[in-house]
Design a protein around this motif. Structure first.
Motif, PDB file in Angstrom:
ATOM      1  N   GLY A 103      -6.023  -4.493  13.372  1.00 32.11           N
ATOM      2  CA  GLY A 103      -5.955  -5.828  13.948  1.00 32.11           C
ATOM      3  C   GLY A 103      -7.325  -6.487  13.987  1.00 32.11           C
ATOM      4  N   GLY A 104      -7.353  -7.758  14.382  1.00 32.39           N
ATOM      5  CA  GLY A 104      -8.621  -8.455  14.486  1.00 32.39           C
ATOM      6  C   GLY A 104      -8.441  -9.950  14.490  1.00 32.39           C
ATOM      7  N   LEU A 105      -9.562 -10.638  14.270  1.00 31.04           N
ATOM      8  CA  LEU A 105      -9.588 -12.104  14.251  1.00 31.04           C
ATOM      9  C   LEU A 105      -9.740 -12.579  12.814  1.00 31.04           C
ATOM     10  CD1 LEU A 105      -9.881 -14.887  15.660  1.00 31.04           C
ATOM     11  CD2 LEU A 105     -12.339 -14.395  15.832  1.00 31.04           C
ATOM     12  N   VAL A 106      -8.902 -13.528  12.424  1.00 27.58           N
ATOM     13  CA  VAL A 106      -8.942 -14.050  11.062  1.00 27.58           C
ATOM     14  C   VAL A 106      -8.622 -15.531  11.097  1.00 27.58           C
ATOM     15  CG1 VAL A 106      -6.523 -13.507  10.602  1.00 27.58           C
ATOM     16  CG2 VAL A 106      -8.143 -13.623   8.701  1.00 27.58           C
ATOM     17  N   GLN A 107      -9.149 -16.263  10.139  1.00 28.50           N
ATOM     18  CA  GLN A 107      -8.831 -17.685  10.049  1.00 28.50           C
ATOM     19  C   GLN A 107      -7.464 -17.890   9.405  1.00 28.50           C
ATOM     20  OE1 GLN A 107     -12.127 -19.522   7.940  1.00 28.50           O
ATOM     21  NE2 GLN A 107     -13.103 -20.077   9.887  1.00 28.50           N
ATOM     22  N   ALA A 108      -6.869 -19.017   9.707  1.00 24.33           N
ATOM     23  CA  ALA A 108      -5.588 -19.358   9.096  1.00 24.33           C
ATOM     24  C   ALA A 108      -5.703 -19.311   7.577  1.00 24.33           C
ATOM     25  CB  ALA A 108      -5.134 -20.736   9.550  1.00 24.33           C
ATOM     26  N   GLY A 109      -4.690 -18.727   6.959  1.00 21.83           N
ATOM     27  CA  GLY A 109      -4.701 -18.548   5.513  1.00 21.83           C
ATOM     28  C   GLY A 109      -5.250 -17.211   5.070  1.00 21.83           C
ATOM     29  N   GLY A 110      -5.858 -16.484   5.986  1.00 20.76           N
ATOM     30  CA  GLY A 110      -6.449 -15.197   5.671  1.00 20.76           C
ATOM     31  C   GLY A 110      -5.435 -14.068   5.680  1.00 20.76           C
ATOM     32  N   SER A 111      -5.956 -12.854   5.518  1.00 22.19           N
ATOM     33  CA  SER A 111      -5.111 -11.669   5.428  1.00 22.19           C
ATOM     34  C   SER A 111      -5.642 -10.551   6.323  1.00 22.19           C
ATOM     35  CB  SER A 111      -5.073 -11.152   3.978  1.00 22.19           C
ATOM     36  OG  SER A 111      -4.529 -12.105   3.093  1.00 22.19           O
ATOM     37  N   LEU A 112      -4.731  -9.727   6.747  1.00 23.28           N
ATOM     38  CA  LEU A 112      -5.049  -8.499   7.477  1.00 23.28           C
ATOM     39  C   LEU A 112      -4.051  -7.433   7.052  1.00 23.28           C
ATOM     40  CD1 LEU A 112      -5.682  -9.646  11.180  1.00 23.28           C
ATOM     41  CD2 LEU A 112      -7.390  -8.691   9.617  1.00 23.28           C
ATOM     42  N   ARG A 113      -4.469  -6.169   7.183  1.00 25.13           N
ATOM     43  CA  ARG A 113      -3.547  -5.067   6.950  1.00 25.13           C
ATOM     44  C   ARG A 113      -3.562  -4.146   8.150  1.00 25.13           C
ATOM     45  NH1 ARG A 113      -2.753  -0.263   2.471  1.00 25.13           N
ATOM     46  NH2 ARG A 113      -4.456   0.755   3.600  1.00 25.13           N
ATOM     47  N   LEU A 114      -2.382  -3.936   8.711  1.00 24.36           N
ATOM     48  CA  LEU A 114      -2.223  -3.023   9.837  1.00 24.36           C
ATOM     49  C   LEU A 114      -1.746  -1.665   9.332  1.00 24.36           C
ATOM     50  CD1 LEU A 114      -0.374  -5.334  12.404  1.00 24.36           C
ATOM     51  CD2 LEU A 114      -2.825  -5.113  11.975  1.00 24.36           C
ATOM     52  N   SER A 115      -2.188  -0.621  10.019  1.00 24.90           N
ATOM     53  CA  SER A 115      -1.757   0.732   9.702  1.00 24.90           C
ATOM     54  C   SER A 115      -1.270   1.410  10.972  1.00 24.90           C
ATOM     55  CB  SER A 115      -2.904   1.553   9.113  1.00 24.90           C
ATOM     56  OG  SER A 115      -3.401   0.985   7.931  1.00 24.90           O
ATOM     57  N   CYS A 116      -0.330   2.313  10.809  1.00 25.14           N
ATOM     58  CA  CYS A 116       0.186   3.083  11.942  1.00 25.14           C
ATOM     59  C   CYS A 116       0.537   4.476  11.444  1.00 25.14           C
ATOM     60  CB  CYS A 116       1.402   2.402  12.540  1.00 25.14           C
ATOM     61  SG  CYS A 116       2.271   3.397  13.778  1.00 25.14           S
ATOM     62  N   THR A 117      -0.048   5.480  12.068  1.00 21.62           N
ATOM     63  CA  THR A 117       0.193   6.863  11.681  1.00 21.62           C
ATOM     64  C   THR A 117       0.863   7.619  12.814  1.00 21.62           C
ATOM     65  OG1 THR A 117      -1.697   6.884  10.185  1.00 21.62           O
ATOM     66  CG2 THR A 117      -0.865   9.018  10.926  1.00 21.62           C
ATOM     67  N   ALA A 118       1.916   8.323  12.460  1.00 20.30           N
ATOM     68  CA  ALA A 118       2.648   9.136  13.430  1.00 20.30           C
ATOM     69  C   ALA A 118       2.161  10.573  13.375  1.00 20.30           C
ATOM     70  CB  ALA A 118       4.140   9.088  13.126  1.00 20.30           C
ATOM     71  N   SER A 119       2.009  11.153  14.544  1.00 23.79           N
ATOM     72  CA  SER A 119       1.626  12.561  14.634  1.00 23.79           C
ATOM     73  C   SER A 119       2.389  13.201  15.776  1.00 23.79           C
ATOM     74  CB  SER A 119       0.114  12.703  14.856  1.00 23.79           C
ATOM     75  OG  SER A 119      -0.267  12.124  16.085  1.00 23.79           O
ATOM     76  N   GLY A 120       2.352  14.525  15.824  1.00 23.44           N
ATOM     77  CA  GLY A 120       3.046  15.230  16.880  1.00 23.44           C
ATOM     78  C   GLY A 120       4.068  16.184  16.308  1.00 23.44           C
ATOM     79  N   SER A 121       5.047  16.507  17.112  1.00 26.54           N
ATOM     80  CA  SER A 121       6.050  17.488  16.737  1.00 26.54           C
ATOM     81  C   SER A 121       7.384  16.796  16.501  1.00 26.54           C
ATOM     82  CB  SER A 121       6.177  18.536  17.845  1.00 26.54           C
ATOM     83  OG  SER A 121       7.011  19.566  17.476  1.00 26.54           O
ATOM     84  N   PHE A 122       7.777  16.680  15.266  1.00 25.29           N
ATOM     85  CA  PHE A 122       9.047  16.043  14.938  1.00 25.29           C
ATOM     86  C   PHE A 122       9.553  16.592  13.614  1.00 25.29           C
ATOM     87  CE2 PHE A 122       7.032  13.434  11.743  1.00 25.29           C
ATOM     88  CZ  PHE A 122       5.769  13.182  12.241  1.00 25.29           C
ATOM     89  N   PHE A 123      10.849  16.372  13.371  1.00 21.20           N
ATOM     90  CA  PHE A 123      11.457  16.851  12.132  1.00 21.20           C
ATOM     91  C   PHE A 123      11.358  15.799  11.032  1.00 21.20           C
ATOM     92  CE2 PHE A 123      12.585  20.472  14.358  1.00 21.20           C
ATOM     93  CZ  PHE A 123      13.425  20.226  15.423  1.00 21.20           C
ATOM     94  N   ARG A 124      11.690  14.585  11.405  1.00 26.71           N
ATOM     95  CA  ARG A 124      11.601  13.509  10.426  1.00 26.71           C
ATOM     96  C   ARG A 124      11.616  12.173  11.141  1.00 26.71           C
ATOM     97  NH1 ARG A 124      16.962  11.667   8.913  1.00 26.71           N
ATOM     98  NH2 ARG A 124      18.555  12.849  10.016  1.00 26.71           N
ATOM     99  N   ILE A 125      11.173  11.153  10.420  1.00 31.41           N
ATOM    100  CA  ILE A 125      11.139   9.792  10.956  1.00 31.41           C
ATOM    101  C   ILE A 125      11.874   8.898   9.974  1.00 31.41           C
ATOM    102  CG2 ILE A 125       9.713   7.887  11.732  1.00 31.41           C
ATOM    103  CD1 ILE A 125       7.510   9.841  12.353  1.00 31.41           C
ATOM    104  N   PRO A 126      13.139   8.652  10.214  1.00 35.39           N
ATOM    105  CA  PRO A 126      13.930   7.869   9.263  1.00 35.39           C
ATOM    106  C   PRO A 126      13.500   6.418   9.139  1.00 35.39           C
ATOM    107  CG  PRO A 126      15.341   9.150  10.718  1.00 35.39           C
ATOM    108  CD  PRO A 126      13.964   9.221  11.275  1.00 35.39           C
ATOM    109  N   ALA A 127      12.939   5.862  10.186  1.00 33.69           N
ATOM    110  CA  ALA A 127      12.587   4.447  10.128  1.00 33.69           C
ATOM    111  C   ALA A 127      11.307   4.185  10.910  1.00 33.69           C
ATOM    112  CB  ALA A 127      13.710   3.587  10.689  1.00 33.69           C
ATOM    113  N   MET A 128      10.482   3.306  10.364  1.00 33.01           N
ATOM    114  CA  MET A 128       9.280   2.837  11.053  1.00 33.01           C
ATOM    115  C   MET A 128       9.210   1.330  10.886  1.00 33.01           C
ATOM    116  SD  MET A 128       6.418   5.714  10.060  1.00 33.01           S
ATOM    117  CE  MET A 128       5.300   5.275  11.405  1.00 33.01           C
ATOM    118  N   GLY A 129       8.510   0.699  11.798  1.00 36.98           N
ATOM    119  CA  GLY A 129       8.437  -0.752  11.688  1.00 36.98           C
ATOM    120  C   GLY A 129       7.386  -1.351  12.588  1.00 36.98           C
TER     121      GLY A 129
END
Length: 119
Positions: free
Chosen positions: A9-35
């Motif tokens: 995240g961050g500050l950007v001017q109108a018309g600009g671009s950003l890329r968000l990332s999200c990483t899952a960790s911990g104890s699980f079998f599978r993650i059918p959906a992320m959003g």
């Protein structure tokens, strides 16, 4: 338990671009959906985009054609590429994951990352 850590995240001017990332960790079998969801001041949290491991996507009408969700299943990471940003995209963006673990099938949220688009 599943932990979601967001970045990008961050500050950007109108018309600009950003890329968000999200990483899952911990104890699980599978993650059918992320959003991604977002919440602007004084408004309810709303869906931005979701993606299943099978490749099915769902976008809010307001971001179609501007935002792209993608996923690296091997890294349990979901991305949100945001182009042509508008001031109305300003919000806290939250990562969401539906995960199957020993606790069952549950939804998890990240802590949120602020996106601010200046006009």
């Amino acid at each position: 338990q599943v932990q979601l850590v967001e970045s990008g995240g961050g500050l950007v001017q109108a018309g600009g671009s950003l890329r968000l990332s999200c990483t899952a960790s911990g104890s699980f079998f599978r993650i059918p959906a992320m959003g991604w969801y977002r919440q602007a001041p004084g408004k309810q949290r709303e869906l931005v985009a979701t993606l299943t491991t099978g490749g099915s996507t769902n976008y809010a009408d307001s971001v179609k054609g501007r935002f792209t969700i993608s996923r690296d299943n091997a890294k349990n990471t979901v991305y949100l590429q945001m182009n042509s940003l508008r001031p109305e995209d300003t919000a806290v963006y939250y990562c969401n994951a539906d995960a199957l673990s020993a606790l069952g099938y549950l939804g998890y949220w990240g802590q949120g990352t602020q996106v601010t688009v200046s006009s």
